[in-house]
Each structure stands twice: as structure tokens, then as C-alpha cells.
Design a protein around this motif. Structure first.
Motif, PDB file in Angstrom:
ATOM      1  N   GLY A   1       3.478 -15.843  -0.469  1.00  0.00           N
ATOM      2  CA  GLY A   1       2.852 -15.611   0.822  1.00  0.00           C
ATOM      3  C   GLY A   1       2.526 -14.140   1.010  1.00  0.00           C
ATOM      4  O   GLY A   1       3.021 -13.273   0.308  1.00  0.00           O
ATOM      5  N   ALA A   2       1.694 -13.890   1.959  1.00  0.00           N
ATOM      6  CA  ALA A   2       1.260 -12.528   2.262  1.00  0.00           C
ATOM      7  C   ALA A   2       2.309 -11.804   3.100  1.00  0.00           C
ATOM      8  O   ALA A   2       2.958 -12.391   3.948  1.00  0.00           O
ATOM      9  CB  ALA A   2      -0.061 -12.570   3.016  1.00  0.00           C
ATOM     10  N   PHE A   3       2.463 -10.531   2.844  1.00  0.00           N
ATOM     11  CA  PHE A   3       3.389  -9.727   3.623  1.00  0.00           C
ATOM     12  C   PHE A   3       2.683  -9.232   4.887  1.00  0.00           C
ATOM     13  O   PHE A   3       1.484  -8.980   4.882  1.00  0.00           O
ATOM     14  CB  PHE A   3       3.931  -8.555   2.802  1.00  0.00           C
ATOM     15  N   THR A   4       3.433  -9.109   5.989  1.00  0.00           N
ATOM     16  CA  THR A   4       2.844  -8.638   7.243  1.00  0.00           C
ATOM     17  C   THR A   4       3.434  -7.313   7.688  1.00  0.00           C
ATOM     18  O   THR A   4       2.864  -6.633   8.529  1.00  0.00           O
ATOM     19  CB  THR A   4       3.030  -9.667   8.371  1.00  0.00           C
ATOM     20  N   SER A   5       4.592  -6.960   7.142  1.00  0.00           N
ATOM     21  CA  SER A   5       5.278  -5.744   7.566  1.00  0.00           C
ATOM     22  C   SER A   5       5.825  -5.026   6.339  1.00  0.00           C
ATOM     23  O   SER A   5       6.434  -5.653   5.472  1.00  0.00           O
ATOM     24  CB  SER A   5       6.421  -6.118   8.503  1.00  0.00           C
ATOM     25  N   VAL A   6       5.590  -3.704   6.275  1.00  0.00           N
ATOM     26  CA  VAL A   6       6.093  -2.920   5.143  1.00  0.00           C
ATOM     27  C   VAL A   6       6.803  -1.685   5.682  1.00  0.00           C
ATOM     28  O   VAL A   6       6.227  -0.920   6.465  1.00  0.00           O
ATOM     29  CB  VAL A   6       4.947  -2.479   4.202  1.00  0.00           C
ATOM     30  N   VAL A   7       8.045  -1.500   5.261  1.00  0.00           N
ATOM     31  CA  VAL A   7       8.796  -0.284   5.550  1.00  0.00           C
ATOM     32  C   VAL A   7       9.010   0.400   4.206  1.00  0.00           C
ATOM     33  O   VAL A   7       9.731  -0.111   3.350  1.00  0.00           O
ATOM     34  CB  VAL A   7      10.144  -0.589   6.242  1.00  0.00           C
ATOM     35  N   PHE A  20      -2.730   0.063   0.429  1.00  0.00           N
ATOM     36  CA  PHE A  20      -2.683  -1.093   1.331  1.00  0.00           C
ATOM     37  C   PHE A  20      -4.061  -1.428   1.890  1.00  0.00           C
ATOM     38  O   PHE A  20      -4.172  -2.168   2.867  1.00  0.00           O
ATOM     39  CB  PHE A  20      -1.703  -0.831   2.486  1.00  0.00           C
ATOM     40  N   ALA A  21      -5.111  -0.886   1.277  1.00  0.00           N
ATOM     41  CA  ALA A  21      -6.469  -1.116   1.769  1.00  0.00           C
ATOM     42  C   ALA A  21      -6.826  -2.598   1.677  1.00  0.00           C
ATOM     43  O   ALA A  21      -6.439  -3.286   0.729  1.00  0.00           O
ATOM     44  CB  ALA A  21      -7.462  -0.290   0.966  1.00  0.00           C
ATOM     45  N   GLN A  25      -3.734  -8.963   6.454  1.00  0.00           N
ATOM     46  CA  GLN A  25      -2.584  -9.605   7.081  1.00  0.00           C
ATOM     47  C   GLN A  25      -1.513  -8.598   7.511  1.00  0.00           C
ATOM     48  O   GLN A  25      -0.617  -8.924   8.268  1.00  0.00           O
ATOM     49  CB  GLN A  25      -1.977 -10.642   6.132  1.00  0.00           C
ATOM     50  N   LEU A  26      -1.623  -7.353   7.034  1.00  0.00           N
ATOM     51  CA  LEU A  26      -0.619  -6.333   7.335  1.00  0.00           C
ATOM     52  C   LEU A  26      -0.715  -5.913   8.796  1.00  0.00           C
ATOM     53  O   LEU A  26      -1.772  -5.512   9.268  1.00  0.00           O
ATOM     54  CB  LEU A  26      -0.835  -5.120   6.424  1.00  0.00           C
ATOM     55  N   SER A  27       0.400  -6.030   9.522  1.00  0.00           N
ATOM     56  CA  SER A  27       0.393  -5.658  10.945  1.00  0.00           C
ATOM     57  C   SER A  27       1.281  -4.446  11.235  1.00  0.00           C
ATOM     58  O   SER A  27       1.187  -3.852  12.307  1.00  0.00           O
ATOM     59  CB  SER A  27       0.838  -6.838  11.812  1.00  0.00           C
ATOM     60  N   TYR A  28       2.156  -4.076  10.276  1.00  0.00           N
ATOM     61  CA  TYR A  28       3.051  -2.940  10.510  1.00  0.00           C
ATOM     62  C   TYR A  28       3.335  -2.205   9.207  1.00  0.00           C
ATOM     63  O   TYR A  28       3.607  -2.831   8.182  1.00  0.00           O
ATOM     64  CB  TYR A  28       4.379  -3.399  11.123  1.00  0.00           C
TER      65      TYR A  28
END
Length: 85
Positions: A1-7, A20-21, A25-28
């Protein structure tokens, strides 16, 4: 699945061009102070709902001036790591 948050971990010191271009789906994304080199357009083409929190209070010297590309992301500076841990 796609990731939505990356720390980004504090062990990371560099983020390469386009990292991350187009990750729509990335929101954070959290970028710690340990990241002292950032390439071009790392979040370009992402959703306007993207929130980027940076631990640094200002853009670090070795971040490319076009690091955020053509995005409408909300970028907040000076966010302490404790907020996301």
C-alpha cells in the motif's frame, strides 16, 4: 500500500532530488534538523493537502532554493521532534 505519512529519522543527513515528488498520497512529511542537505523538488507535484513540518527554524544553507518545487504544501518551520514522536 501507499504511504501517507513520513517522519525522516534523525540519522538521515541528506534528501536527494525528487525524493517524494509526485507522491500524491503523501499527506505529512517531517524533516529533522539532522537533514542539512536537500536536493531539488523533493515534494514537487504533491497534493495541496501536504503538510511539511521542519525542525529547523529557517531554511538551512545547503537546502536547494527549489527544494519544495511547485507545490502548494503547507510548510511550517521550527516544529520540535517531540511533536511527532
Amino acid at each position: 500500500g501507499a504511504f501517507t505519512s513520513v517522519v525522516i529519522p534523525e540519522s538521515v543527513t541528506e534528501i536527494c532530488d525528487l525524493a517524494f515528488a509526485e507522491a500524491k498520497q503523501l499527506s505529512y512529511l517531517y524533516i529533522p534538523e539532522s537533514v542539512d542537505v536537500v536536493g531539488k523538488n523533493i515534494i514537487g507535484g504533491n497534493s495541496s493537502k501536504l503538510q511539511v513540518d521542519c525542525e529547523s527554524k529557517i531554511t538551512p544553507e545547503f537546502w536547494d532554493e527549489e527544494w519544495n518545487g511547485t507545490t502548494d504544501a503547507v510548510i511550517t518551520w521550527g516544529v520540535p521532534r517531540t511533536v511527532v514522536d
